[in-house]
Design a protein around this motif. Structure first.
Motif, PDB file in Angstrom:
ATOM      1  N   LYS A  61       0.822  -1.217   0.000  1.00 12.32           N
ATOM      2  CA  LYS A  61       0.000   0.000   0.000  1.00 12.32           C
ATOM      3  C   LYS A  61       0.856   1.268   0.000  1.00 12.32           C
ATOM      4  CE  LYS A  61      -2.155  -1.048   3.764  1.00 12.32           C
ATOM      5  NZ  LYS A  61      -3.030  -1.038   4.961  1.00 12.32           N
ATOM      6  N   ASP A  62       2.121   1.147   0.451  1.00 16.32           N
ATOM      7  CA  ASP A  62       3.001   2.316   0.456  1.00 16.32           C
ATOM      8  C   ASP A  62       3.431   2.713  -0.946  1.00 16.32           C
ATOM      9  OD1 ASP A  62       2.896   2.370   3.224  1.00 16.32           O
ATOM     10  OD2 ASP A  62       4.650   1.072   3.447  1.00 16.32           O
ATOM     11  N   TYR A  63       3.240   1.840  -1.910  1.00 14.87           N
ATOM     12  CA  TYR A  63       3.671   2.127  -3.279  1.00 14.87           C
ATOM     13  C   TYR A  63       2.535   2.666  -4.147  1.00 14.87           C
ATOM     14  CZ  TYR A  63       7.945  -0.071  -1.871  1.00 14.87           C
ATOM     15  OH  TYR A  63       9.113  -0.345  -1.206  1.00 14.87           O
ATOM     16  N   VAL A  64       1.401   2.927  -3.526  1.00 16.43           N
ATOM     17  CA  VAL A  64       0.290   3.569  -4.211  1.00 16.43           C
ATOM     18  C   VAL A  64       0.512   5.078  -4.179  1.00 16.43           C
ATOM     19  CG1 VAL A  64      -2.188   3.959  -4.202  1.00 16.43           C
ATOM     20  CG2 VAL A  64      -1.284   1.701  -3.648  1.00 16.43           C
ATOM     21  N   GLN A  65       0.432   5.712  -5.328  1.00 20.89           N
ATOM     22  CA  GLN A  65       0.771   7.134  -5.415  1.00 20.89           C
ATOM     23  C   GLN A  65      -0.334   8.047  -4.896  1.00 20.89           C
ATOM     24  OE1 GLN A  65       2.228   8.251  -9.283  1.00 20.89           O
ATOM     25  NE2 GLN A  65       3.723   6.584  -9.376  1.00 20.89           N
ATOM     26  N   GLN A  66      -1.568   7.581  -4.881  1.00 21.09           N
ATOM     27  CA  GLN A  66      -2.679   8.380  -4.370  1.00 21.09           C
ATOM     28  C   GLN A  66      -3.332   7.666  -3.203  1.00 21.09           C
ATOM     29  OE1 GLN A  66      -5.352   9.525  -7.699  1.00 21.09           O
ATOM     30  NE2 GLN A  66      -5.128  11.553  -6.853  1.00 21.09           N
ATOM     31  N   LYS A  67      -3.410   8.348  -2.086  1.00 20.95           N
ATOM     32  CA  LYS A  67      -4.041   7.775  -0.897  1.00 20.95           C
ATOM     33  C   LYS A  67      -5.192   8.681  -0.466  1.00 20.95           C
ATOM     34  CE  LYS A  67       0.210   5.575   0.745  1.00 20.95           C
ATOM     35  NZ  LYS A  67       1.044   5.966  -0.394  1.00 20.95           N
ATOM     36  N   PRO A  68      -6.279   8.123   0.045  1.00 16.95           N
ATOM     37  CA  PRO A  68      -7.426   8.935   0.479  1.00 16.95           C
ATOM     38  C   PRO A  68      -7.054   9.874   1.616  1.00 16.95           C
ATOM     39  CG  PRO A  68      -7.990   6.595   0.358  1.00 16.95           C
ATOM     40  CD  PRO A  68      -6.501   6.689   0.242  1.00 16.95           C
ATOM     41  N   ASN A  69      -7.910  10.847   1.869  1.00 17.88           N
ATOM     42  CA  ASN A  69      -7.719  11.729   3.024  1.00 17.88           C
ATOM     43  C   ASN A  69      -7.677  10.900   4.303  1.00 17.88           C
ATOM     44  OD1 ASN A  69      -9.456  13.490   0.927  1.00 17.88           O
ATOM     45  ND2 ASN A  69      -8.145  14.838   2.133  1.00 17.88           N
ATOM     46  N   LYS A  70      -6.740  11.258   5.194  1.00 25.54           N
ATOM     47  CA  LYS A  70      -6.596  10.502   6.445  1.00 25.54           C
ATOM     48  C   LYS A  70      -7.816  10.679   7.331  1.00 25.54           C
ATOM     49  CE  LYS A  70      -1.555  10.527   6.646  1.00 25.54           C
ATOM     50  NZ  LYS A  70      -0.358  10.910   7.439  1.00 25.54           N
ATOM     51  N   LYS A  71      -8.116   9.605   8.082  1.00 23.02           N
ATOM     52  CA  LYS A  71      -9.242   9.629   9.009  1.00 23.02           C
ATOM     53  C   LYS A  71      -8.728   9.818  10.423  1.00 23.02           C
ATOM     54  CE  LYS A  71     -12.075   6.712   6.025  1.00 23.02           C
ATOM     55  NZ  LYS A  71     -12.819   5.446   5.884  1.00 23.02           N
ATOM     56  N   GLN A  72      -9.137  10.908  11.058  1.00 18.55           N
ATOM     57  CA  GLN A  72      -8.642  11.206  12.401  1.00 18.55           C
ATOM     58  C   GLN A  72      -9.548  10.671  13.499  1.00 18.55           C
ATOM     59  OE1 GLN A  72      -8.555  13.641   9.963  1.00 18.55           O
ATOM     60  NE2 GLN A  72      -6.343  13.525   9.668  1.00 18.55           N
ATOM     61  N   LEU A  73     -10.837  10.654  13.297  1.00 18.40           N
ATOM     62  CA  LEU A  73     -11.766  10.200  14.332  1.00 18.40           C
ATOM     63  C   LEU A  73     -12.257   8.797  14.023  1.00 18.40           C
ATOM     64  CD1 LEU A  73     -13.859  13.360  15.213  1.00 18.40           C
ATOM     65  CD2 LEU A  73     -12.115  12.250  16.574  1.00 18.40           C
ATOM     66  N   LEU A  74     -11.315   7.887  13.828  1.00 18.07           N
ATOM     67  CA  LEU A  74     -11.568   6.470  13.613  1.00 18.07           C
ATOM     68  C   LEU A  74     -12.260   6.189  12.291  1.00 18.07           C
ATOM     69  CD1 LEU A  74     -12.757   5.333  17.165  1.00 18.07           C
ATOM     70  CD2 LEU A  74     -10.447   5.593  16.298  1.00 18.07           C
ATOM     71  N   PHE A  75     -13.292   6.948  11.957  1.00 16.02           N
ATOM     72  CA  PHE A  75     -14.074   6.597  10.780  1.00 16.02           C
ATOM     73  C   PHE A  75     -14.298   7.773   9.832  1.00 16.02           C
ATOM     74  CE2 PHE A  75     -16.893   7.975  14.113  1.00 16.02           C
ATOM     75  CZ  PHE A  75     -17.764   8.853  13.475  1.00 16.02           C
ATOM     76  N   MET A  76     -13.888   8.976  10.203  1.00 13.13           N
ATOM     77  CA  MET A  76     -14.188  10.126   9.356  1.00 13.13           C
ATOM     78  C   MET A  76     -12.960  11.004   9.154  1.00 13.13           C
ATOM     79  SD  MET A  76     -16.494  12.312  12.036  1.00 13.13           S
ATOM     80  CE  MET A  76     -16.166  13.876  11.261  1.00 13.13           C
ATOM     81  N   PRO A  77     -12.811  11.556   7.938  1.00 11.67           N
ATOM     82  CA  PRO A  77     -11.673  12.441   7.639  1.00 11.67           C
ATOM     83  C   PRO A  77     -11.913  13.838   8.206  1.00 11.67           C
ATOM     84  CG  PRO A  77     -13.037  12.166   5.682  1.00 11.67           C
ATOM     85  CD  PRO A  77     -13.648  11.299   6.749  1.00 11.67           C
ATOM     86  N   LEU A  78     -11.528  14.038   9.452  1.00  8.32           N
ATOM     87  CA  LEU A  78     -11.794  15.302  10.137  1.00  8.32           C
ATOM     88  C   LEU A  78     -11.108  16.473   9.437  1.00  8.32           C
ATOM     89  CD1 LEU A  78     -13.078  16.650  12.604  1.00  8.32           C
ATOM     90  CD2 LEU A  78     -10.981  16.182  13.863  1.00  8.32           C
ATOM     91  N   SER A  79      -9.863  16.273   8.986  1.00  4.14           N
ATOM     92  CA  SER A  79      -9.145  17.373   8.338  1.00  4.14           C
ATOM     93  C   SER A  79      -9.827  17.794   7.042  1.00  4.14           C
ATOM     94  CB  SER A  79      -7.697  16.975   8.071  1.00  4.14           C
ATOM     95  OG  SER A  79      -7.643  15.828   7.250  1.00  4.14           O
ATOM     96  N   LEU A  80     -10.407  16.835   6.312  1.00  6.02           N
ATOM     97  CA  LEU A  80     -11.176  17.188   5.105  1.00  6.02           C
ATOM     98  C   LEU A  80     -12.420  17.983   5.477  1.00  6.02           C
ATOM     99  CD1 LEU A  80     -11.804  17.003   2.094  1.00  6.02           C
ATOM    100  CD2 LEU A  80     -12.806  14.746   2.508  1.00  6.02           C
ATOM    101  N   GLY A  81     -13.036  17.598   6.618  1.00  2.00           N
ATOM    102  CA  GLY A  81     -14.203  18.347   7.075  1.00  2.00           C
ATOM    103  C   GLY A  81     -13.868  19.787   7.389  1.00  2.00           C
TER     104      GLY A  81
END
Length: 866
Positions: A61-81
């Protein structure tokens, strides 16, 4: 949750509901709010393996060039929010604004960007909230289909690197046009790996070849194993370190002197492999280097050397000092490298480590270089070494306040003042002094369902020496590379943990040596502790449950023997006199029914507890501690930890003293020093841990603790402060510390059993840690264990250790927890449940039918339990 419960706590639940509503609204703000039309938010990368999975697959998975927004609250991407909450009108402007250095981000820059993006009406606006949301947030990751193709190529290359030359990787996009979201599915087939058919080596230099041959058994490469390039890299590192430790200076510094040749002409599945080691294309021979000049300079600035220093020397090491603040001998002890000795990279690394460990210097420069001279070309066999050291400040003051959770004192606050005074006697000795206090709560001795204020105030002084304090030269017995150190400790504390409180004094002389990064030895001589109990006569005021049992047995005995009752009430007999009569009166004990026998047993327990809780004791011991630790070392992903300790107390004191006190109600007279009984015992502690890493960063931890204390001579029981107890955040978490578990399957009243300690302990912990992201980690755990007496010291308790019974006497607790990693601090919350309680009656020990999911044992702590 009942309505009644809610009405009793409206404010608490209002806060919980408000926070949940905020989080819900934040998540409800469409995560695709700022995704342009015709584009898709990348939500997930899925890896589907079409054949058998391999142990390293998690790294793909480290060799994938695009990764989704990180999830901070276990299930939701807080930083995207946060990013989506900002006004989209300013996104482009603020994205450029955030690229500037922080010192340039001011109103002038914002106004210039307003003009650049034709927003003249916004000139002068601070955009404080939008800037804050942008700094906290991250923009949505938009699916780039071309990068998915490149990712598939990268994954395939990694599989080939790992030895799967015929691997196949495909991908497919799962696009939801209605929600503007997309996922990428990678389909991976390893196919059959490529193996090493035969392993050869071609080393032209005979000396290098001989060294390699001597350590051939350490080689990581074998015929028949998969041709994994990561293993070849480790073998190159091993060979490089081996040669540098044996005099070959900067061996393979260009990374071109060691390489492997795989012959794949005949087969892609069975490939001959050859190790090649050559200095250059002309195959010049290697030369063994030796250390030349070794210079150590103590300066304020790098420019002070050499013009502002005076040279001194000791045993082939040259020292350059601006003054006499540091003795030359103290500096010499830290230097492992030696003039005219064969070059060894480890000696350089150890010398640098020693200077840092002295906590007296910062290293301005650590340089090693080939000597030039005797001609136009460098002398390629003599290595000169230079260390430039800058003294740290003489005094260092630290003020701090910690929040902690200990085995006995639950959540507490610990303010502290620490002062370090460096180079006290000009030999790099450091004096560390501290005054600290801990204030919190503990289970009440009057009512174990309640908590009371507890505190501990302590003062400690430790004088640390970068050498062993011995009257002879020990370097032939213990080489300098072991970094031997000594420390003298002196301390005192006043504590009030169970109402009675104690005053403690301690001192000791410690020696420590580090064999390498994994192995260390510690020997403590003259480890002396004096523990004095305050308010002894108030025992029953604090242990009111014991007082109830005492009153019940007195009433029973005075009915049997009214004369003794009258003498007690008149003051002719003391409580201790009466208690002794009760436990020694066989005729009275013969008149008791089963209920009376149980009361008598509980009463004996209160007497033992009273004698031990109010005991003054002097402990003078010698402690040896051996530690083997692979934790945190990059070469040990499945780390192992071993900590073995042996403590022997009281033997020297027993030689010189025979004077005895009067003893207690249930304790025999003991020999004393200055009126204080001293303890005699031998104690063994073994703590082993094994860590298994798999599926990326998931970890399975197994821990086993074994402790045995054997009192002898002047002691019939282990001192309370050296005994074992159960429970707490680092032990069996379903029971709080002193929470009533044990000893053994004792049926003694829990009000007595709560504060009982013993001298044998077994604890097994199993914990499975699952990281959700870099910040949050979950855990599932099971804790098993208890305490026992080594033999039947306490007749009637049934707490002695027996091989045919101990497994059924182990308490079992399980649960789950959450760890939050912020900077270098790990906050831990564990919820534990009792599964098997050996102190319950037979038939009622398994607690499944009494399981209450909303009433766990709560453990709050900082740091991992093990």
């Amino acid at each position: 949750m009942s309505c009644k419960h809610y009405k009793n706590s409206p404010q608490k639940y209002y806060k919980i509901i408000s926070f949940a509503t905020f989080v819900g609204l934040l998540y409800a703000c469409s995560t695709t709010k700022k995704v342009p039309e015709g584009e898709y938010l990348l939500t997930k990368n899925n890896f589907k393996f079409e054949d058998k999975k391999e142990s390293f697959d998690e790294e793909l998975k480290d060799y994938v060039q695009q990764k989704p927004n990180k999830k901070q609250l276990l299930f939701m991407p807080l930083s995207l929010g946060f990013y989506n909450m900002a006004n989209p009108k300013y996104d482009t402007l603020l994205n450029e604004y955030m690229t500037y250095p922080s010192e340039m981000r001011n109103q002038k820059l914002r106004d210039s960007l307003f003009l650049k993006y034709d927003m003249k009406s916004s000139v002068g606006k601070t955009l404080f909230m939008d800037r804050l949301l942008h700094s906290w947030g991250t923009p949505p990751v938009i699916l780039d289909q071309t990068r998915s193709e490149k990712s598939a190529e990268s994954i395939k290359k990694r599989l080939v690197y790992r030895g799967f030359w015929d691997a196949k990787v495909d991908f497919k996009h799962a696009i939801d046009t209605a929600s503007k979201k997309a996922a990428v599915n990678y389909f991976i087939r390893h196919n059959d790996p490529t193996y090493i058919k035969d392993y050869y080596y071609n080393i032209t230099d005979p000396t290098v070849k001989g060294l390699y041959w001597q350590k051939l058994d350490k080689s990581l490469i074998r015929s028949g194993q998969r041709l994994d390039q990561t293993v070849l890299e480790k073998e190159v590192t091993r060979i490089t370190d081996l040669m540098r430790e044996n005099g070959y200076y900067r061996f393979n510094s260009s990374n071109e002197e060691i390489y492997f040749v795989a012959d794949s002409l005949k087969s892609r599945k069975q490939v001959p492999l050859t190790l090649e080691i050559h200095k250059d294309s002309a195959d010049h021979p290697y030369k063994v280097a030796t250390f030349g000049n070794i210079d150590v300079a103590i300066v304020n600035e790098a420019s002070d050397f050499p013009k502002n220093t005076v040279k001194d020397s000791l045993r082939r090491i040259r020292f350059h000092k601006m003054d006499d603040s540091y003795k030359t001998s103290s500096l010499w002890r830290a230097v492992i490298v030696d003039n005219k000795k064969v070059y060894d990279q480890k000696a350089l690394d150890l010398t640098k480590r020693n200077f840092i460990a002295m906590n007296n210097f910062s290293i301005l420069k650590a340089r090693d270089s080939l000597r030039r001279g005797g001609g136009m070309s460098p002398n390629d066999s003599i290595v000169d070494v230079l260390y430039l050291l800058k003294p740290l400040p003489k005094y260092e003051l630290k003020l701090g306040t910690d929040i902690n959770y200990s085995q006995i004192l639950n959540l507490g606050i610990s303010p502290s003042v620490d002062l370090t005074t460096r180079n006290v006697f000009r030999g790099a000795e450091n004096l560390s002094t501290s005054i600290s206090g801990t204030f919190g709560s503990i289970r009440s001795t009057k009512d174990i369902s309640k908590r009371e204020l507890a505190y501990e105030i302590s003062a400690q002084a430790s004088l640390n020496f970068p050498r062993l304090l011995l009257p002879f030269n020990y370097y032939k017995l213990l080489p300098k590379r072991y970094t031997p150190t000594s420390s003298i400790l002196l301390g005192a504390s006043v504590q009030n943990n169970i109402g009675l409180g104690r005053v403690n004094f301690n001192t000791g002389l410690n020696y420590q040596a580090n064999v390498n990064d994994q192995v260390s030895h510690r020997l403590t001589l003259f480890n002396t502790q004096i523990s004095l109990t305050k308010n002894k006569d108030a025992y029953y005021d604090y242990f009111s449950n014991d007082e109830i049992i005492k009153d019940d047995i007195l009433a029973s005995y005075f009915t049997y023997d009214p004369v003794t009752g009258q003498k007690y009430l008149s003051g002719e007999l003391s409580l201790d006199n009466v208690s002794k009569r009760i436990v020694e009166d066989a005729n009275y004990q013969g008149t008791l029914d089963q209920q009376g026998q149980d009361l008598l047993t509980a009463f004996k327990g209160t007497l033992v507890n009273k004698d031990r809780q109010t005991q003054d004791v002097l402990i003078s011991s010698m402690i040896y501690n051996f530690v083997y630790n692979e934790i945190g070392k990059k070469d040990y992903p499945n780390a192992f930890y071993f900590n073995g300790k042996v403590e022997l107390a009281g033997n020297i004191l027993s030689i010189f003293n025979q004077k005895r006190d009067e003893g207690g109600v249930v304790t025999s007279p003991q020999r004393t020093i200055f009126g204080i009984p001293y303890a005699q015992f031998v104690k063994f502690d073994i703590d082993t841990r094994k860590y298994f890493k798999f599926n990326g960063n998931q970890t399975l931890v197994l821990r086993q603790f074994i402790g045995v204390g054997i009192p002898f001579g002047n002691s019939t029981n282990m001192p309370v402060i050296k005994s074992y107890f159960n429970g707490g955040s680092n032990d069996i978490r379903a029971w709080v510390a002193f929470g009533g578990l044990g000893p053994a399957d004792s049926q003694v009243d829990e009000r007595v059993r709560t504060y009982m300690t013993d001298n044998v302990k077994l604890t097994t912990n199993i914990e499975y840690r699952i990281p959700f992201n870099e910040m949050y980690e979950g855990a599932l755990f099971t804790d098993i264990g208890n305490t026992w007496s080594l033999k039947n010291y306490n007749d009637g308790y049934g707490d002695e250790f027996k091989f045919n019974k101990f497994l059924g006497q182990m308490g079992i607790g399980s649960g789950f927890g959450l760890r939050v990693n912020v900077a270098y601090i790990t906050f831990r919350l564990d919820l534990a449940y009792k599964i098997y309680d050996p102190n319950k009656p037979e038939g009622d020990r398994w607690r499944f039918k009494n399981f209450q999911p909303f009433k766990p044992t709560l453990n709050i702590a900082f740091g991992y339990p093990f």
